[in-house]
Write an enzyme that holds these catalytic residues in place. Structure first.
Site, PDB file in Angstrom:
ATOM      1  N   SER A 156       0.807  -1.217   0.000  1.00  0.00           N
ATOM      2  CA  SER A 156       0.000   0.000   0.000  1.00  0.00           C
ATOM      3  C   SER A 156       0.842   1.269   0.000  1.00  0.00           C
ATOM      4  O   SER A 156       0.327   2.360  -0.243  1.00  0.00           O
ATOM      5  CB  SER A 156      -0.954   0.017   1.203  1.00  0.00           C
ATOM      6  OG  SER A 156      -0.237   0.098   2.410  1.00  0.00           O
ATOM      7  N   LYS A 194       1.227   4.324   7.173  1.00  0.00           N
ATOM      8  CA  LYS A 194       0.593   5.209   6.204  1.00  0.00           C
ATOM      9  C   LYS A 194       1.125   6.643   6.383  1.00  0.00           C
ATOM     10  O   LYS A 194       1.697   6.990   7.407  1.00  0.00           O
ATOM     11  CB  LYS A 194      -0.927   5.227   6.384  1.00  0.00           C
ATOM     12  CG  LYS A 194      -1.623   3.927   6.049  1.00  0.00           C
ATOM     13  CD  LYS A 194      -1.626   3.643   4.568  1.00  0.00           C
ATOM     14  CE  LYS A 194      -2.465   2.420   4.238  1.00  0.00           C
ATOM     15  NZ  LYS A 194      -1.896   1.181   4.772  1.00  0.00           N
TER      16      LYS A 194
END
Length: 235
Positions: A156, A194
């Site tokens: 991701s 993230k």
């Protein structure tokens, strides 16, 4: 690698597809897992997708495909031994220290930091008292304070140069600046790597891969566990 709820949802989706050929609806998943809202299901589905267990098919309603299932034999033996999921998994076999992809200068001594395992789901990093191993890290990669290393699982953050299997160097911290890549603990249950964006009093956890959507939370739903300061890659 999966929390109890993540695994329960995965097996429910798999069973429904096997029985009817059609994935369950969000309402059916919410009822099956006894959750109060669909947002909890959405978060679980996103986590399963990031970990490579399911895939959402575009432009189709209720289109979920199960790509793989957890190792049942491994899960059963772990459960029998009293295993509970944690943010940092470190129960695997010992490995040799990871060396930096960039050659180190002979006159520079490496700094040893703990390798805490793989970033996964469960309790906060601070609850882990014993590291799995140690790695040698170039000292110029480290700043002030305490540091630890994590192995990355998933793609991701690939467009930020962070690949599946990379080892990231994290500086322990409970605050971060807008735009920092952080280890975030979401609702005290799921941890993820993230980029953090603060918008209109909310916290957005931004992926660096267009295949994954960003997620937005209230400020009380996300805890900063550390900030990315370096990366080590093996070839």
């Amino acid at each position: 690698m999966l929390t109890t709820k993540q695994k329960e949802l995965l097996m429910f989706i798999h069973g429904r597809i096997q029985d009817t050929g059609v994935p369950p609806s969000f309402d059916e998943m919410k009822t099956a897992l006894d959750l109060r809202s669909k947002s909890g299901i959405h978060r679980l589905i996103t986590a399963l997708e990031e970990r490579g267990f399911i895939r959402r098919l575009p432009h189709r309603a209720r289109a979920l495909e199960v790509i793989k299932l957890p190792d049942v034999a491994l899960d059963s033996s772990s459960k029998a031994a009293g295993f509970t999921p944690s943010v940092i998994e470190g129960s695997g076999p010992k490995r040799a220290p990871v060396q930096s992809a960039a050659p180190m200068q002979p006159e520079t001594s490496a700094t040893t930091i703990p390798l805490m395992g793989r970033i996964a789901a469960g309790v906060p990093i601070s609850a882990i008292s014993t590291p799995d191993n140690n790695i040698d890290c170039p000292p110029d990669m480290l700043g002030r304070g305490e540091h630890y290393a994590l192995e990355v699982s998933g793609d991701s953050m690939i467009e930020a140069g962070i690949h599946d299997g990379d080892t990231v160097i994290i500086q322990r911290a409970n605050t971060a600046n807008n735009g920092d890549i952080i280890v975030a603990l979401v609702e005290k249950e799921e941890a993820t790597l993230k980029r953090m964006r603060k918008k209109d009093g909310k916290i957005e956890l931004e992926a660096a891969n267009p295949a994954y959507e960003n997620r937005i939370y209230g400020p009380d739903q996300v805890e900063v566990q550390g900030k990315l300061v370096g990366l080590i890659r093996r070839y």
